[in-house]
Design a protein around this motif. Structure first.
Motif, short mmCIF file in Angstrom:
data_model
loop_
_atom_site.label_atom_id
_atom_site.label_comp_id
_atom_site.label_asym_id
_atom_site.label_seq_id
_atom_site.Cartn_x
_atom_site.Cartn_y
_atom_site.Cartn_z
N SER A 6 33.10 55.08 32.57
CA SER A 6 32.95 53.70 32.11
C SER A 6 33.20 52.69 33.23
O SER A 6 33.01 51.50 33.04
CB SER A 6 33.89 53.43 30.94
N GLN A 7 33.60 53.15 34.39
CA GLN A 7 33.86 52.27 35.53
C GLN A 7 32.60 52.10 36.37
O GLN A 7 31.61 52.79 36.17
CB GLN A 7 34.98 52.85 36.39
N HIS A 8 32.66 51.16 37.29
CA HIS A 8 31.56 50.92 38.22
C HIS A 8 32.06 51.02 39.65
O HIS A 8 33.22 50.70 39.93
CB HIS A 8 30.92 49.56 37.97
N CYS A 9 31.19 51.45 40.52
CA CYS A 9 31.54 51.61 41.93
C CYS A 9 31.82 50.26 42.58
O CYS A 9 31.20 49.26 42.25
CB CYS A 9 30.41 52.32 42.68
N SER A 96 35.95 58.84 48.05
CA SER A 96 36.48 57.61 47.45
C SER A 96 36.39 57.76 45.93
O SER A 96 35.75 58.69 45.43
CB SER A 96 35.68 56.38 47.91
N GLU A 97 36.98 56.84 45.23
CA GLU A 97 36.89 56.86 43.77
C GLU A 97 35.43 56.75 43.32
O GLU A 97 35.05 57.29 42.28
CB GLU A 97 37.73 55.74 43.17
N ASN A 98 34.60 56.08 44.10
CA ASN A 98 33.17 55.95 43.76
C ASN A 98 32.52 57.30 43.54
O ASN A 98 31.68 57.46 42.65
CB ASN A 98 32.42 55.19 44.85
N ASP A 99 32.87 58.29 44.35
CA ASP A 99 32.29 59.63 44.21
C ASP A 99 32.60 60.22 42.84
O ASP A 99 31.74 60.82 42.20
CB ASP A 99 32.81 60.55 45.31
N PHE A 100 33.80 60.01 42.38
CA PHE A 100 34.23 60.56 41.10
C PHE A 100 33.66 59.77 39.93
O PHE A 100 33.36 60.34 38.88
CB PHE A 100 35.76 60.62 41.05
N ILE A 101 33.49 58.47 40.10
CA ILE A 101 32.86 57.64 39.07
C ILE A 101 31.43 58.12 38.84
O ILE A 101 31.01 58.34 37.72
CB ILE A 101 32.90 56.14 39.47
#
Length: 111
Positions: A6-9, A96-101
């Motif tokens: 539900s998050q965005h990069c 980064s967290e973006n990869d997991f998002i």
């Protein structure tokens, strides 16, 4: 659906450190168990299997849409009935967290 989905990069152009192995492991636990952390801790990857080429390409196009919307792009290896996805944040030379998002959004596609 994972809270990650539900998050965005966030924009990432370097200047920050990649995730530590502990941070990466914590986030990896929020994804489907098929995702793997590379030995060097710089990327996550998952292999997807399909019935035929058409399903594979439909999946690849859906992944491309997610990548476009999030402005975070994986490395894809596409075969007749398979797609291997590798995520790493190139600007950080690591995760980064973006990869997991993005991985969580892909998990939601096949759930």
């Amino acid at each position: 659906m994972s809270d990650l989905a539900s998050q965005h990069c966030k924009v990432c152009e370097g200047g920050v450190s990649p995730l530590t192995p502990q941070e990466a492991s914590r986030l990896l636990n929020k994804l489907a168990q098929q995702w793997q952390l590379s030995d060097d801790g710089r990327e996550i990857m998952r292999t997807f299997q399909f019935k035929n080429f058409y399903e594979t390409m439909a999946f690849v196009n859906a992944v491309a849409w997610i990548a476009h919307r999030e402005d975070h792009h994986p490395e894809l290896t596409v075969g007749y009935k398979t797609c291997v996805i590798h995520y790493s944040t190139h600007a950080l030379n690591g995760l980064s967290e973006n990869d997991f998002i993005c991985a969580a959004k892909i998990d939601a596609l096949v759930a």
